[in-house]
Design a protein around this motif. Structure first.
Motif, PDB file in Angstrom:
ATOM      1  N   ARG A  58      35.642  51.944  38.982  1.00 42.26           N
ATOM      2  CA  ARG A  58      36.522  51.542  37.874  1.00 42.26           C
ATOM      3  C   ARG A  58      35.919  51.933  36.529  1.00 42.26           C
ATOM      4  O   ARG A  58      36.618  52.395  35.621  1.00 42.26           O
ATOM      5  CB  ARG A  58      36.787  50.046  37.940  1.00 42.26           C
ATOM      6  CG  ARG A  58      37.785  49.634  39.010  1.00 42.26           C
ATOM      7  CD  ARG A  58      38.277  48.201  38.794  1.00 42.26           C
ATOM      8  NE  ARG A  58      37.180  47.250  38.924  1.00 42.26           N
ATOM      9  CZ  ARG A  58      36.852  46.644  40.061  1.00 42.26           C
ATOM     10  NH1 ARG A  58      37.549  46.900  41.168  1.00 42.26           N
ATOM     11  NH2 ARG A  58      35.858  45.779  40.101  1.00 42.26           N
ATOM     12  N   HIS A  59      34.608  51.725  36.386  1.00 41.60           N
ATOM     13  CA  HIS A  59      33.931  52.058  35.138  1.00 41.60           C
ATOM     14  C   HIS A  59      34.023  53.560  34.865  1.00 41.60           C
ATOM     15  O   HIS A  59      34.329  53.982  33.731  1.00 41.60           O
ATOM     16  CB  HIS A  59      32.460  51.627  35.219  1.00 41.60           C
ATOM     17  CG  HIS A  59      31.633  52.078  34.059  1.00 41.60           C
ATOM     18  ND1 HIS A  59      31.628  51.424  32.846  1.00 41.60           N
ATOM     19  CD2 HIS A  59      30.792  53.138  33.918  1.00 41.60           C
ATOM     20  CE1 HIS A  59      30.818  52.049  32.010  1.00 41.60           C
ATOM     21  NE2 HIS A  59      30.292  53.090  32.641  1.00 41.60           N
ATOM     22  N   GLY A 117      33.306  48.484  41.386  1.00 39.68           N
ATOM     23  CA  GLY A 117      33.066  48.302  39.956  1.00 39.68           C
ATOM     24  C   GLY A 117      32.608  49.585  39.289  1.00 39.68           C
ATOM     25  O   GLY A 117      33.036  49.917  38.167  1.00 39.68           O
ATOM     26  N   ARG A 174      31.896  45.526  46.417  1.00 41.24           N
ATOM     27  CA  ARG A 174      32.203  45.062  45.059  1.00 41.24           C
ATOM     28  C   ARG A 174      31.515  45.944  44.012  1.00 41.24           C
ATOM     29  O   ARG A 174      32.113  46.347  43.016  1.00 41.24           O
ATOM     30  CB  ARG A 174      31.782  43.606  44.901  1.00 41.24           C
ATOM     31  CG  ARG A 174      32.174  42.995  43.551  1.00 41.24           C
ATOM     32  CD  ARG A 174      31.923  41.493  43.515  1.00 41.24           C
ATOM     33  NE  ARG A 174      30.493  41.183  43.629  1.00 41.24           N
ATOM     34  CZ  ARG A 174      29.949  40.569  44.683  1.00 41.24           C
ATOM     35  NH1 ARG A 174      30.709  40.217  45.715  1.00 41.24           N
ATOM     36  NH2 ARG A 174      28.664  40.304  44.698  1.00 41.24           N
ATOM     37  N   GLU A 175      30.241  46.247  44.245  1.00 46.07           N
ATOM     38  CA  GLU A 175      29.489  47.075  43.300  1.00 46.07           C
ATOM     39  C   GLU A 175      30.067  48.492  43.222  1.00 46.07           C
ATOM     40  O   GLU A 175      30.225  49.055  42.137  1.00 46.07           O
ATOM     41  CB  GLU A 175      28.022  47.141  43.710  1.00 46.07           C
ATOM     42  CG  GLU A 175      27.252  45.848  43.517  1.00 46.07           C
ATOM     43  CD  GLU A 175      26.723  45.701  42.102  1.00 46.07           C
ATOM     44  OE1 GLU A 175      27.019  46.575  41.260  1.00 46.07           O
ATOM     45  OE2 GLU A 175      26.023  44.711  41.838  1.00 46.07           O
ATOM     46  N   SER A 202      24.046  48.763  37.379  1.00 40.57           N
ATOM     47  CA  SER A 202      25.430  48.648  37.837  1.00 40.57           C
ATOM     48  C   SER A 202      26.437  48.880  36.722  1.00 40.57           C
ATOM     49  O   SER A 202      27.616  49.075  36.978  1.00 40.57           O
ATOM     50  CB  SER A 202      25.670  47.258  38.442  1.00 40.57           C
ATOM     51  OG  SER A 202      25.466  46.260  37.465  1.00 40.57           O
TER      52      SER A 202
END
Length: 728
Positions: free
Chosen positions: A124-125, A121, A117-118, A96
């Motif tokens: 965003r990364h 995330g 959520r994953e 992740s």
């Protein structure tokens, strides 16, 4: 939202099969999920194993009382046991933080909150590392107007990326570009379908309506009964050409040569509508000069179409009191597709056959919402209402509706295939796919497979694990056409409401809820708060106000009461606009543009090494990439595999024998197909339908050269060689 007390409930049985149970004896209406006719259907409790029966609706203004075989079978894929009913994550080597996983790994279920959520995330990364434009959206032309609108908003507001496009780029982009250049406005048809029976001369170019839009055929047959002459232009004899009075078996790539021959006759014999050309068009002199060389004799030498046939069609169409021209992908899916389409529009304009009863031009849209799908923000360069994203006034208007600063809106991106190329080149690192299967539908799709394997994140929202979803890191269960309420816009430009009939099975969610949930996880939830899908439509209508495709006078209440409204509809009291261009065209001076077209070679002409032309198309029992229809037993039995069609001359030349297959080789690959020998095809042309994946996917061979204006790939012709493969 529909009253849940009269919905039909879909439940997953313990044995893994999907069953349907009616909670009421009342029939519920919906609209077919397949072609752009969007015929209305009734779902009624029945006696078969699903507990439901689909019947045609008797009272919708389009195709009343009719459904084709795909529509009658449309329930089967919705209730198919392979439906994805919960979020799935590719388990093998998933990290992740680095956001990588193996396409070979298995799919494992996850809860929605974990999945969203994953995914957020990982996005965003990736954006923190590579920038906002490292994430892209790939949408679809079968999505509702509301979901297509939300995709565009999600890309520009939640992701702040310029990279969004959709599979309609492979469908209507050449016709759209041509209509905008000629008329100043793109709507699939300039008149309602019910004008077709009043036309005395109809030209169908590059379209096989009998197999692609079967419920449109009664309009054509009614015209024929009323005395109309019907001309079909196609390299194959088709079910449509059987209804024609004249069939022109034209080799792909010679479309503008042929039309220039028609225009030459009309200009030289002064058969054009002089007052219409003078008062309502610009550019006649350039057109007349461009077609001067294309005498019927010269056209015959280039195309093989007899001089007498060229003169007969030209004179017949020009002299007919009324006439309609309908085009489709056959001439549009070429590197010269925009110019081919412009030339047919030239033919309608110089004969004055537009803007009056029994007359018009139409591009026969392929996908369910191919029209609405391109109006509200899925295209790389457009905002809702056909506004251009680089127009400051358009940016200001839409930004105000969305509650953001216009400066926050990104600029225009690139077309669908160019996005896939940017993935292969490493510029785009993450992709969200909704309502499409680009691994099957894209040209040169071996490149697409290679590109998707390079992604750090691929999220696919779909009903099934499609060929594209096999490369996904996350597969999210979306909603079928029977489960998601919304609006669509058919090939006429008629906007209509499609109600909710079934509850989504298992833990699958409505498409718009998935987008809103992901936007919330990305920190943009304040911009995606809706009490229901009708609120999305109302916002979309506001965003279109004042645009070319103005929906601002349309409401759900009106759509239900009036059974559809033609756009533009700029005010609540406005009746809609069934007929375009009756008094003026959409250019500032009110005049249409004529174009002098000099025919050009295709990107890949036949040569000594690859002496034949491959063209592709549909068959009646399948739709697009086949993700739905190949899972429908009654349809798949009729066409379980693609069958290539070749002429007896070519069969003899390669020494074909009974039960042999053929190997077709292009510069991109080689595939083996079953074969049908038929005199109903242009001798140097090979036809293969495109509804299959993997080693049955003809798009492994097709050319990815793009029209310079529309960025449409040249699906409809590439150079190939053909060899016999002996029976096993």
């Amino acid at each position: 939202m529909a009253d849940s007390s009269v919905l039909l409930d879909v439940k997953s049985a313990a044995n893994g099969e999907t069953a349907a149970k009616a909670t009421t004896a009342e029939s519920r209406s919906s609209h077919c999920c397949f072609c752009s006719m969007q015929c209305q259907m009734m779902l009624t409790p029945g006696d078969d194993h699903r507990g439901l029966v689909i019947k045609p609706s008797p009272d919708f203004p389009v195709a009343s009382g009719r459904l084709c075989q795909k529509g009658l079978h449309a329930l089967e894929h919705v209730l198919h046991p392979e439906r994805i009913t919960e979020p799935l994550r590719r388990a093998d080597r998933f990290d992740s933080v680095v956001s990588r996983c193996s396409a070979a790994g298995g799919l494992q279920p996850e809860a929605w909150d974990v999945a969203l959520r994953e995914i957020a995330g990982q996005i965003r990364h990736i954006q923190a590392k590579y920038g906002n434009d490292a994430v892209a959206i790939y949408g679809g032309g079968s999505l509702t107007n509301e979901v297509g609108y939300l995709l565009g908003k999600f890309a520009r507001v939640a992701l702040k990326t310029k990279y969004i496009d959709y599979n309609g780029r492979y469908c209507m982009s050449s016709a759209a570009a041509a209509a905008n250049q000629a008329f100043g406005l793109d709507r699939g048809m300039t008149m309602p379908l019910h004008e077709i029976p009043h036309a005395r001369y109809i030209i169908l170019a590059g379209t096989n309506i009998a197999e692609c839009q079967p419920t449109m055929m009664p309009y054509l047959l009614a015209a024929k009964k009323n005395g109309a002459t019907i001309v079909t232009v196609d390299p194959r004899n088709t079910m449509t050409s059987k209804a024609a009075d004249i069939h022109v078996r034209l080799q792909p790539g010679f479309d503008s040569v042929f039309v220039n021959g028609l225009l030459h006759v009309i200009v030289e014999e002064k058969l054009y509508e002089e007052s219409f050309v003078r008062e309502r068009t610009h550019g006649f002199e350039q057109l007349a000069e461009a077609v001067k060389l294309y005498t019927p004799d010269y056209v015959e030498r280039l195309t093989g179409v007899l001089e007498g046939v060229v003169r007969t069609i030209a004179r017949g169409f020009a002299k007919a009191e009324t006439g309609i021209i309908l085009t489709a992908r056959g001439l549009e899916q070429q590197v010269n597709g925009v110019e081919n389409t412009l030339n047919y529009i030239n033919l309608a304009l110089i004969t004055g056959k537009i803007g009056r009863p029994g007359c018009g031009y139409g591009a026969v849209t392929g996908q369910a919402n191919g029209q609405g799908g391109r109006e509200h923000g899925q295209k790389a360069d457009q905002l809702p209402g056909y506004r251009l994203i680089e127009d400051p006034a358009a940016r200001e208007h839409v930004a105000k509706v969305w509650g953001i600063d216009p400066a926050e809106l990104p600029g225009k991106g690139v077309s669908a295939y160019e996005m896939l190329q940017k993935i292969d080149e490493g510029e785009i690192k993450a992709l969200l796919v909704l309502g499409s299967n680009p691994v099957v539908s894209s040209p040169n799709n071996s490149m697409v497979e290679r590109a998707l394997q390079k992604l750090e994140l691929l999220v696919v929202v779909d009903l099934f694990e499609t060929e594209t979803a096999r490369y996904a890191h996350w597969l999210l269960p979306g909603s079928s056409f029977l489960e998601g309420e919304g609006t669509l816009t058919n090939l006429e430009g008629r906007v209509f409401h499609r109600g909710k009939v079934l509850e989504p099975p298992g833990n699958s969610r409505l498409d718009y809820e998935i987008l809103c949930g992901l936007a919330k996880e990305l920190g943009s939830g304040a911009f995606f708060r809706y009490g229901g899908i009708e609120e999305v439509f109302n916002e979309m209508a506001l965003a279109t106000a004042g645009g070319k495709a103005d929906y601002s006078g349309i409401t759900y209440e009106r759509l239900k009461r009036e059974k559809g409204i033609f756009w533009p509809c700029p005010a609540p009291e406005h009746p809609g606009t069934p007929y375009l261009f009756q008094e003026r065209f959409h250019h500032p001076d009110g005049k249409a543009r004529l174009f002098g077209i000099t025919p050009k070679l295709p990107a890949e002409p036949a040569d000594r090494d690859y002496p034949y032309v491959l063209t592709t198309g549909r068959v009646a029992s399948h739709y697009l990439s086949g993700a739905q229809t190949r899972r429908t037993e009654g349809l798949n039995k009729k066409a379980p595999v693609p069958v290539a069609e070749i002429h007896p001359w070519l069969a003899q030349k390669i020494g074909l024998r009974v039960e042999d297959r053929i190997r077709i080789t292009s510069r991109r690959g080689s595939l083996v197909f079953q074969v049908k020998v038929t005199e109903g095809i242009q001798p140097r042309t090979v036809f293969v339908p495109f509804h299959w994946g993997e080693q049955l996917s003809v798009n492994r061979l097709t050319n990815d050269a793009l029209d310079p204006t529309s960025r449409m790939p040249e699906f409809k012709l590439c150079a190939v060689k053909v060899e016999r493969v002996g029976s096993v």
